[in-house]
Scaffold this motif. Structure first.
Motif, PDB file in Angstrom:
ATOM      1  N   VAL A  95       0.858  -1.188   0.000  1.00  0.00           N
ATOM      2  CA  VAL A  95       0.000   0.000   0.000  1.00  0.00           C
ATOM      3  C   VAL A  95       0.890   1.233   0.000  1.00  0.00           C
ATOM      4  O   VAL A  95       1.765   1.365   0.848  1.00  0.00           O
ATOM      5  N   CYS A  96       0.631   2.121  -0.957  1.00  0.00           N
ATOM      6  CA  CYS A  96       1.433   3.349  -0.996  1.00  0.00           C
ATOM      7  C   CYS A  96       0.972   4.283   0.117  1.00  0.00           C
ATOM      8  O   CYS A  96      -0.212   4.597   0.232  1.00  0.00           O
ATOM      9  N   LEU A  97       1.924   4.707   0.933  1.00  0.00           N
ATOM     10  CA  LEU A  97       1.626   5.639   2.023  1.00  0.00           C
ATOM     11  C   LEU A  97       2.312   6.981   1.780  1.00  0.00           C
ATOM     12  O   LEU A  97       2.534   7.756   2.694  1.00  0.00           O
ATOM     13  N   GLY A  98       2.663   7.215   0.509  1.00  0.00           N
ATOM     14  CA  GLY A  98       3.280   8.483   0.130  1.00  0.00           C
ATOM     15  C   GLY A  98       2.271   9.623   0.255  1.00  0.00           C
ATOM     16  O   GLY A  98       1.068   9.389   0.433  1.00  0.00           O
ATOM     17  N   THR A  99       2.758  10.851   0.135  1.00  0.00           N
ATOM     18  CA  THR A  99       1.912  12.022   0.396  1.00  0.00           C
ATOM     19  C   THR A  99       0.666  12.069  -0.489  1.00  0.00           C
ATOM     20  O   THR A  99      -0.455  12.238   0.003  1.00  0.00           O
ATOM     21  N   ALA A 100       0.854  11.910  -1.805  1.00  0.00           N
ATOM     22  CA  ALA A 100      -0.295  12.021  -2.725  1.00  0.00           C
ATOM     23  C   ALA A 100      -1.353  10.973  -2.380  1.00  0.00           C
ATOM     24  O   ALA A 100      -2.560  11.263  -2.382  1.00  0.00           O
ATOM     25  N   CYS A 101      -0.922   9.775  -2.081  1.00  0.00           N
ATOM     26  CA  CYS A 101      -1.874   8.711  -1.748  1.00  0.00           C
ATOM     27  C   CYS A 101      -2.503   8.962  -0.387  1.00  0.00           C
ATOM     28  O   CYS A 101      -3.701   8.720  -0.189  1.00  0.00           O
ATOM     29  N   TYR A 102      -1.709   9.461   0.530  1.00  0.00           N
ATOM     30  CA  TYR A 102      -2.234   9.699   1.876  1.00  0.00           C
ATOM     31  C   TYR A 102      -3.350  10.752   1.828  1.00  0.00           C
ATOM     32  O   TYR A 102      -4.407  10.587   2.429  1.00  0.00           O
ATOM     33  N   ARG A 136       6.697   3.959   0.534  1.00  0.00           N
ATOM     34  CA  ARG A 136       6.642   5.349   0.097  1.00  0.00           C
ATOM     35  C   ARG A 136       6.206   5.353  -1.356  1.00  0.00           C
ATOM     36  O   ARG A 136       5.959   4.303  -1.930  1.00  0.00           O
ATOM     37  N   CYS A 137       6.161   6.512  -1.943  1.00  0.00           N
ATOM     38  CA  CYS A 137       5.640   6.695  -3.305  1.00  0.00           C
ATOM     39  C   CYS A 137       6.029   5.565  -4.267  1.00  0.00           C
ATOM     40  O   CYS A 137       7.193   5.228  -4.416  1.00  0.00           O
ATOM     41  N   LEU A 138       5.005   5.012  -4.898  1.00  0.00           N
ATOM     42  CA  LEU A 138       5.235   3.933  -5.854  1.00  0.00           C
ATOM     43  C   LEU A 138       5.451   4.475  -7.273  1.00  0.00           C
ATOM     44  O   LEU A 138       5.593   3.714  -8.215  1.00  0.00           O
ATOM     45  N   GLY A 139       5.415   5.801  -7.397  1.00  0.00           N
ATOM     46  CA  GLY A 139       5.705   6.412  -8.694  1.00  0.00           C
ATOM     47  C   GLY A 139       4.509   6.533  -9.613  1.00  0.00           C
ATOM     48  O   GLY A 139       4.666   6.817 -10.801  1.00  0.00           O
ATOM     49  N   THR A 140       3.316   6.312  -9.086  1.00  0.00           N
ATOM     50  CA  THR A 140       2.117   6.449  -9.928  1.00  0.00           C
ATOM     51  C   THR A 140       1.121   7.364  -9.206  1.00  0.00           C
ATOM     52  O   THR A 140      -0.054   7.029  -9.052  1.00  0.00           O
ATOM     53  N   CYS A 141       1.614   8.534  -8.782  1.00  0.00           N
ATOM     54  CA  CYS A 141       0.810   9.455  -7.959  1.00  0.00           C
ATOM     55  C   CYS A 141      -0.484   9.871  -8.660  1.00  0.00           C
ATOM     56  O   CYS A 141      -1.478  10.172  -8.001  1.00  0.00           O
ATOM     57  N   GLY A 142      -0.473   9.911 -10.000  1.00  0.00           N
ATOM     58  CA  GLY A 142      -1.669  10.298 -10.744  1.00  0.00           C
ATOM     59  C   GLY A 142      -2.822   9.341 -10.506  1.00  0.00           C
ATOM     60  O   GLY A 142      -3.972   9.674 -10.789  1.00  0.00           O
TER      61      GLY A 142
HETATM   62  S1  FES Z   1       2.413   8.952  -3.337  1.00  0.00           S
HETATM   63 FE1  FES Z   1       1.429   7.099  -3.850  1.00  0.00          FE
HETATM   64  S2  FES Z   1       2.106   6.700  -5.847  1.00  0.00           S
HETATM   65 FE2  FES Z   1       3.110   8.515  -5.312  1.00  0.00          FE
END
Ligand code: FES
Length: 179
Positions: A95-102, A136-142
């Motif tokens: 599960v992506c817990l990066g900023t955009a996903c969060y 962290r970010c999986l690189g598909t923030c869109g």
């Molecule tokens: S923050 Fe989730 S894919 Fe970039």
């Protein structure tokens, strides 16, 4: 008779049995260099790649063959997050817990997974099907919020999609069993 030598051979033989010939040869190669202990992480990576995780017999074997205290080997294996001490499930959920996903609700996706699977981060479901990890970010923030199951990417998720995704893998497993 030299008792110490006999015992040493026995210990080495037991250690080798816990690994493969290829891994033993790799360790031998690492130990013939100037700083054998600096290769510990590389050795652990290779052992994990073969067995899927680092179990106690393999950690002990590495310690014996590299002549590194077992506590140190276990400490290194448990310190780095990329080493796995327990068997992983058939499918790896990340599960992506990066900023955009969060911002788009990754915490609700994660909670739904935790509830559905009855496990926490880093654990494997009782049926051995899924291991849950966050990253962290999986690189598909869109596509946020995003999760991956093995190499498959699932984006624009809502919590209600989680059981459907899991069911899909469970269904495939059942079908494979029936064949
Ligand atoms: S923050 Fe989730 S894919 Fe970039």
């Amino acid at each position: 008779m030299n008792v110490a030598t006999d015992n040493w051979r026995e210990v080495q033989a037991t250690a080798k049995q816990a690994l493969t010939d290829e891994l033993v040869a790799f360790i031998d190669g690492c130990c013939s260099g100037p700083e054998p202990h600096s290769n510990l992480i590389a050795v652990l990576h290779k052992v994990q790649h073969h067995f899927g995780h680092l179990a106690a017999p393999q950690l002990d074997a590495v310690a014996q063959l590299m002549q590194i205290p077992a506590a140190k080997v276990a400490g290194v294996a448990s310190f780095y997050h990329f080493f796995r001490l327990k068997p992983r499930g058939r499918h790896m959920i990340n599960v992506c817990l990066g900023t955009a996903c969060y911002v788009k609700g990754a915490d609700r996706i994660a909670q739904r997974l935790i509830d559905e699977l009855g496990i926490s981060w880093g654990e494997t479901s009782k049926d051995g099907m899924f291991t849950l990890e966050g990253s962290r970010c999986l690189g598909t923030c869109g596509l946020a919020p995003v999760l991956t199951v093995d190499q498959e990417v699932y984006g624009n998720l809502t919590p209600d999609q989680v059981p459907l995704i899991l069911d899909n893998y469970l269904k495939k497993a059942r079908e494979e069993k029936q064949r």
